[in-house]
Motif scaffolding. Sequence first.
Motif, PDB file in Angstrom:
ATOM      1  N   TYR A   5      -5.223 -14.926   6.922  1.00  0.00           N
ATOM      2  CA  TYR A   5      -4.607 -15.291   5.642  1.00  0.00           C
ATOM      3  C   TYR A   5      -3.089 -15.157   5.708  1.00  0.00           C
ATOM      4  O   TYR A   5      -2.359 -16.019   5.239  1.00  0.00           O
ATOM      5  N   ALA A   6      -2.629 -14.088   6.323  1.00  0.00           N
ATOM      6  CA  ALA A   6      -1.187 -13.884   6.465  1.00  0.00           C
ATOM      7  C   ALA A   6      -0.588 -14.956   7.365  1.00  0.00           C
ATOM      8  O   ALA A   6       0.487 -15.488   7.077  1.00  0.00           O
ATOM      9  N   THR A   7      -1.283 -15.287   8.439  1.00  0.00           N
ATOM     10  CA  THR A   7      -0.807 -16.326   9.349  1.00  0.00           C
ATOM     11  C   THR A   7      -0.699 -17.662   8.632  1.00  0.00           C
ATOM     12  O   THR A   7       0.292 -18.380   8.783  1.00  0.00           O
ATOM     13  N   LYS A   8      -1.704 -17.997   7.853  1.00  0.00           N
ATOM     14  CA  LYS A   8      -1.687 -19.266   7.113  1.00  0.00           C
ATOM     15  C   LYS A   8      -0.549 -19.297   6.098  1.00  0.00           C
ATOM     16  O   LYS A   8       0.116 -20.322   5.931  1.00  0.00           O
ATOM     17  N   LEU A   9      -0.332 -18.192   5.427  1.00  0.00           N
ATOM     18  CA  LEU A   9       0.755 -18.127   4.442  1.00  0.00           C
ATOM     19  C   LEU A   9       2.115 -18.269   5.127  1.00  0.00           C
ATOM     20  O   LEU A   9       2.970 -19.018   4.670  1.00  0.00           O
ATOM     21  N   ILE A  10       2.311 -17.561   6.223  1.00  0.00           N
ATOM     22  CA  ILE A  10       3.569 -17.657   6.963  1.00  0.00           C
ATOM     23  C   ILE A  10       3.779 -19.078   7.476  1.00  0.00           C
ATOM     24  O   ILE A  10       4.869 -19.640   7.353  1.00  0.00           O
ATOM     25  N   ASP A  11       2.735 -19.687   8.009  1.00  0.00           N
ATOM     26  CA  ASP A  11       2.842 -21.068   8.493  1.00  0.00           C
ATOM     27  C   ASP A  11       3.189 -22.030   7.359  1.00  0.00           C
ATOM     28  O   ASP A  11       4.002 -22.940   7.535  1.00  0.00           O
ATOM     29  N   CYS A  59      10.727 -12.314  10.812  1.00  0.00           N
ATOM     30  CA  CYS A  59      11.487 -11.266  10.127  1.00  0.00           C
ATOM     31  C   CYS A  59      10.876  -9.890  10.398  1.00  0.00           C
ATOM     32  O   CYS A  59       9.678  -9.772  10.646  1.00  0.00           O
ATOM     33  N   PRO A  60      11.691  -8.842  10.326  1.00  0.00           N
ATOM     34  CA  PRO A  60      11.222  -7.488  10.655  1.00  0.00           C
ATOM     35  C   PRO A  60      10.048  -6.992   9.809  1.00  0.00           C
ATOM     36  O   PRO A  60       9.274  -6.179  10.269  1.00  0.00           O
ATOM     37  N   TRP A  61       9.917  -7.467   8.584  1.00  0.00           N
ATOM     38  CA  TRP A  61       8.841  -6.947   7.728  1.00  0.00           C
ATOM     39  C   TRP A  61       7.471  -7.478   8.123  1.00  0.00           C
ATOM     40  O   TRP A  61       6.462  -7.042   7.620  1.00  0.00           O
ATOM     41  N   ARG A  62       7.420  -8.413   9.037  1.00  0.00           N
ATOM     42  CA  ARG A  62       6.142  -8.996   9.451  1.00  0.00           C
ATOM     43  C   ARG A  62       5.160  -7.931   9.917  1.00  0.00           C
ATOM     44  O   ARG A  62       4.007  -7.919   9.519  1.00  0.00           O
ATOM     45  N   THR A  63       5.617  -7.020  10.760  1.00  0.00           N
ATOM     46  CA  THR A  63       4.713  -5.983  11.257  1.00  0.00           C
ATOM     47  C   THR A  63       4.298  -5.039  10.137  1.00  0.00           C
ATOM     48  O   THR A  63       3.180  -4.570  10.107  1.00  0.00           O
ATOM     49  N   PHE A  64       5.205  -4.791   9.195  1.00  0.00           N
ATOM     50  CA  PHE A  64       4.871  -3.940   8.061  1.00  0.00           C
ATOM     51  C   PHE A  64       3.789  -4.586   7.194  1.00  0.00           C
ATOM     52  O   PHE A  64       2.843  -3.936   6.767  1.00  0.00           O
ATOM     53  N   LEU A  65       3.895  -5.877   6.953  1.00  0.00           N
ATOM     54  CA  LEU A  65       2.931  -6.576   6.107  1.00  0.00           C
ATOM     55  C   LEU A  65       1.554  -6.690   6.745  1.00  0.00           C
ATOM     56  O   LEU A  65       0.559  -6.840   6.048  1.00  0.00           O
ATOM     57  N   MET A  66       1.489  -6.610   8.055  1.00  0.00           N
ATOM     58  CA  MET A  66       0.226  -6.783   8.739  1.00  0.00           C
ATOM     59  C   MET A  66      -0.582  -5.496   8.847  1.00  0.00           C
ATOM     60  O   MET A  66      -1.730  -5.518   9.227  1.00  0.00           O
ATOM     61  N   LYS A  67       0.020  -4.377   8.516  1.00  0.00           N
ATOM     62  CA  LYS A  67      -0.691  -3.099   8.596  1.00  0.00           C
ATOM     63  C   LYS A  67      -1.608  -2.940   7.394  1.00  0.00           C
ATOM     64  O   LYS A  67      -1.326  -3.424   6.305  1.00  0.00           O
ATOM     65  N   LYS A  68      -2.701  -2.226   7.608  1.00  0.00           N
ATOM     66  CA  LYS A  68      -3.607  -1.925   6.503  1.00  0.00           C
ATOM     67  C   LYS A  68      -2.942  -0.923   5.574  1.00  0.00           C
ATOM     68  O   LYS A  68      -2.293   0.021   6.028  1.00  0.00           O
ATOM     69  N   PRO A  69      -3.096  -1.103   4.268  1.00  0.00           N
ATOM     70  CA  PRO A  69      -2.503  -0.132   3.347  1.00  0.00           C
ATOM     71  C   PRO A  69      -3.194   1.224   3.476  1.00  0.00           C
ATOM     72  O   PRO A  69      -4.388   1.307   3.736  1.00  0.00           O
ATOM     73  N   LYS A  70      -2.425   2.265   3.309  1.00  0.00           N
ATOM     74  CA  LYS A  70      -2.972   3.620   3.376  1.00  0.00           C
ATOM     75  C   LYS A  70      -3.113   4.154   1.953  1.00  0.00           C
ATOM     76  O   LYS A  70      -2.266   3.921   1.110  1.00  0.00           O
ATOM     77  N   ILE A  71      -4.181   4.875   1.718  1.00  0.00           N
ATOM     78  CA  ILE A  71      -4.392   5.497   0.408  1.00  0.00           C
ATOM     79  C   ILE A  71      -4.237   6.990   0.599  1.00  0.00           C
ATOM     80  O   ILE A  71      -4.928   7.601   1.414  1.00  0.00           O
ATOM     81  N   PHE A  72      -3.306   7.566  -0.109  1.00  0.00           N
ATOM     82  CA  PHE A  72      -3.038   8.986  -0.020  1.00  0.00           C
ATOM     83  C   PHE A  72      -3.690   9.706  -1.192  1.00  0.00           C
ATOM     84  O   PHE A  72      -3.800   9.151  -2.283  1.00  0.00           O
ATOM     85  N   PRO A  73      -4.106  10.935  -0.998  1.00  0.00           N
ATOM     86  CA  PRO A  73      -4.773  11.685  -2.076  1.00  0.00           C
ATOM     87  C   PRO A  73      -3.947  11.746  -3.363  1.00  0.00           C
ATOM     88  O   PRO A  73      -4.492  11.713  -4.449  1.00  0.00           O
ATOM     89  N   GLY A  74      -2.647  11.780  -3.279  1.00  0.00           N
ATOM     90  CA  GLY A  74      -1.807  11.839  -4.468  1.00  0.00           C
ATOM     91  C   GLY A  74      -1.824  10.557  -5.275  1.00  0.00           C
ATOM     92  O   GLY A  74      -1.435  10.526  -6.430  1.00  0.00           O
ATOM     93  N   ASN A  75      -2.312   9.470  -4.684  1.00  0.00           N
ATOM     94  CA  ASN A  75      -2.369   8.184  -5.369  1.00  0.00           C
ATOM     95  C   ASN A  75      -3.725   7.911  -6.005  1.00  0.00           C
ATOM     96  O   ASN A  75      -3.961   6.828  -6.496  1.00  0.00           O
ATOM     97  N   MET A  76      -4.604   8.870  -5.992  1.00  0.00           N
ATOM     98  CA  MET A  76      -5.942   8.695  -6.558  1.00  0.00           C
ATOM     99  C   MET A  76      -5.951   9.018  -8.049  1.00  0.00           C
ATOM    100  O   MET A  76      -5.203   9.861  -8.522  1.00  0.00           O
ATOM    101  N   ARG A  77      -6.815   8.345  -8.758  1.00  0.00           N
ATOM    102  CA  ARG A  77      -6.961   8.626 -10.187  1.00  0.00           C
ATOM    103  C   ARG A  77      -7.654   9.963 -10.357  1.00  0.00           C
ATOM    104  O   ARG A  77      -8.586  10.296  -9.646  1.00  0.00           O
TER     105      ARG A  77
END
Length: 87
Positions: A5-11, A59-77
């Motif tokens: 999906y990211a590849t298609k969007l970038i293209d 662009c440099p953010w490409r590698t950042f956007l491709m990483k899986k998001p992390k969920i931290f305990p402080g971000n939990m409801r």
Amino acid sequence: MQSSYATKLIDLIESKAENIAKQWAADVMKHNRTPSYHSLPKDLVIEQGINFYRLFGKCPWRTFLMKKPKIFPGNMRKNSTSKNTPA
């Protein structure tokens, strides 16, 4: 690894660089928060946008956007029924 999906969007962004740049230039040349663009020649602003969007995937953010998001305990409801529900 980059998702399809990211590849298609970038293209898509890179292939439509000129159209996107023209719209961006029209906006940035009249927006009150970008006064430095107001007096520049329109062709120059469009060219800057085209160069940016054609190289979007490099662009440099490409590698950042491709990483899986992390969920931290402080971000939990606090009162969530699920242990992994983001806030």
